[in-house]
Design a protein around this motif. Sequence first.
Motif, short mmCIF file in Angstrom:
data_model
loop_
_atom_site.label_atom_id
_atom_site.label_comp_id
_atom_site.label_asym_id
_atom_site.label_seq_id
_atom_site.Cartn_x
_atom_site.Cartn_y
_atom_site.Cartn_z
N ARG A 280 1.00 -1.16 -0.03
CA ARG A 280 0.04 -0.07 -0.05
C ARG A 280 1.01 1.18 0.08
NH1 ARG A 280 -4.50 -1.88 4.61
NH2 ARG A 280 -5.46 -3.46 3.52
N GLU B 288 -1.26 3.43 -2.42
CA GLU B 288 -2.70 2.93 -2.83
C GLU B 288 -3.17 2.43 -1.84
OE1 GLU B 288 -2.47 0.54 -6.19
OE2 GLU B 288 -1.24 1.92 -7.64
N LEU B 289 -4.49 3.24 -1.27
CA LEU B 289 -4.92 2.72 -0.01
C LEU B 289 -6.51 2.49 -0.65
CD1 LEU B 289 -4.39 6.15 1.78
CD2 LEU B 289 -2.97 4.03 1.87
N PRO B 290 -6.78 1.16 -0.30
CA PRO B 290 -8.00 0.51 -0.83
C PRO B 290 -9.39 1.32 -0.12
CG PRO B 290 -6.83 -0.98 0.77
CD PRO B 290 -5.89 0.39 0.45
N THR B 291 -10.41 1.31 -0.60
CA THR B 291 -11.64 1.74 -0.03
C THR B 291 -12.66 0.52 -0.23
OG1 THR B 291 -12.33 2.39 -2.22
CG2 THR B 291 -11.25 3.96 -0.76
N ALA B 292 -13.42 0.57 -0.99
CA ALA B 292 -14.46 -0.65 -1.12
C ALA B 292 -14.74 -0.81 -2.58
CB ALA B 292 -15.85 -0.06 -0.37
N ARG C 209 -11.78 -0.50 -5.14
CA ARG C 209 -11.52 0.75 -5.50
C ARG C 209 -10.40 1.15 -4.58
NH1 ARG C 209 -16.46 0.08 -7.61
NH2 ARG C 209 -17.29 1.21 -9.27
N PHE C 210 -9.68 2.27 -4.85
CA PHE C 210 -8.61 2.71 -3.99
C PHE C 210 -8.44 4.35 -4.35
CE2 PHE C 210 -6.60 1.21 -8.01
CZ PHE C 210 -5.85 2.11 -8.23
N VAL C 211 -7.54 4.90 -3.19
CA VAL C 211 -7.28 6.58 -3.49
C VAL C 211 -5.53 6.23 -3.74
CG1 VAL C 211 -6.94 8.36 -2.28
CG2 VAL C 211 -8.98 7.19 -2.11
N TYR D 293 -8.59 8.70 -7.66
CA TYR D 293 -9.54 7.75 -7.52
C TYR D 293 -9.21 6.55 -8.58
CZ TYR D 293 -13.76 5.38 -6.05
OH TYR D 293 -14.75 4.39 -5.53
N TRP E 204 -9.98 2.29 -9.74
CA TRP E 204 -10.59 1.05 -9.72
C TRP E 204 -9.96 0.04 -10.56
CZ3 TRP E 204 -12.00 5.55 -11.89
CH2 TRP E 204 -12.46 5.36 -13.35
#
Length: 263
Positions: free
Chosen positions: A130, A167-171, A174-176, A216, A218
């Motif tokens: 990450r 790269e920080l995962p979201t849901a 997807r990631f930031v 953002y 994906w």
Amino acid sequence: MRIAEARSAVVEGATVSMTPKRANMLRFASFLLALLFACAAPALAETDIGALAAVLSGTHVGADNPSVSGVGAGALLEFTQTWDRFRIHLEGIPKVTVSGSAPTNGFGKSTASLSIVNATGMVDLDAHARIRAGAGFQLVNLRNFNGNNGDTNYARVTSPRFEVDSELPTAHNRFVALSFAVMPNVEGVLHAITITGIPEIDRPEHGSEIDYAAGYGWHAGAATYILGFRALNYKTRNTNTGELVDSNVGGGLTFEARFPIAR
């Protein structure tokens, strides 16, 4: 004939000059690449290619040049080779040009152009890949045309590059994506030639640059897409006098696509 020879000498000088610091930087880059290849684990290797499209807005201010601001389109091509926790990332930005307004009694619109090549070796700092950090080098080609008097100047500048990415995962897959790079020792020589083809005195320059981005992203199948923003702030001054030589500040919206071609 003398004017043609002088013009050729200036243009060639802008592309082949090599200082000891540049030579050391190239040796460092070669060592870095050799180290990463030596640490490679073929079973875990992956090769990716990608492209980034951008709508950019920027401002150029330079020595003996009018300020130039504008909006334009840009593109970036990239290549990434990954082995387990290690990766090499190469990216190149073809020439991007912004133009100012044409003076009433001048030689046309003033323009500022630049192209960039970045090469960075990076290592993952955590088990989930990450956050990563690394070092490499940057090469920038600059060309500025002065619409007031018809003069043109050129420079090729280089610097070591230090970068941190995440790269920080979201849901939902997807990631930031965040990145920040600093080039602390930008160095080069500004070569100038008048409208009559007479070269001016070369001016050594040095400075620094920052390059940062947020987006953002994906995953869709094997491909990765990122919609975001990227910007840079680049300034150099005359090494001898401290006079501002080049200032390039700009940024814009970006759309990036990456695709694996080998695993």
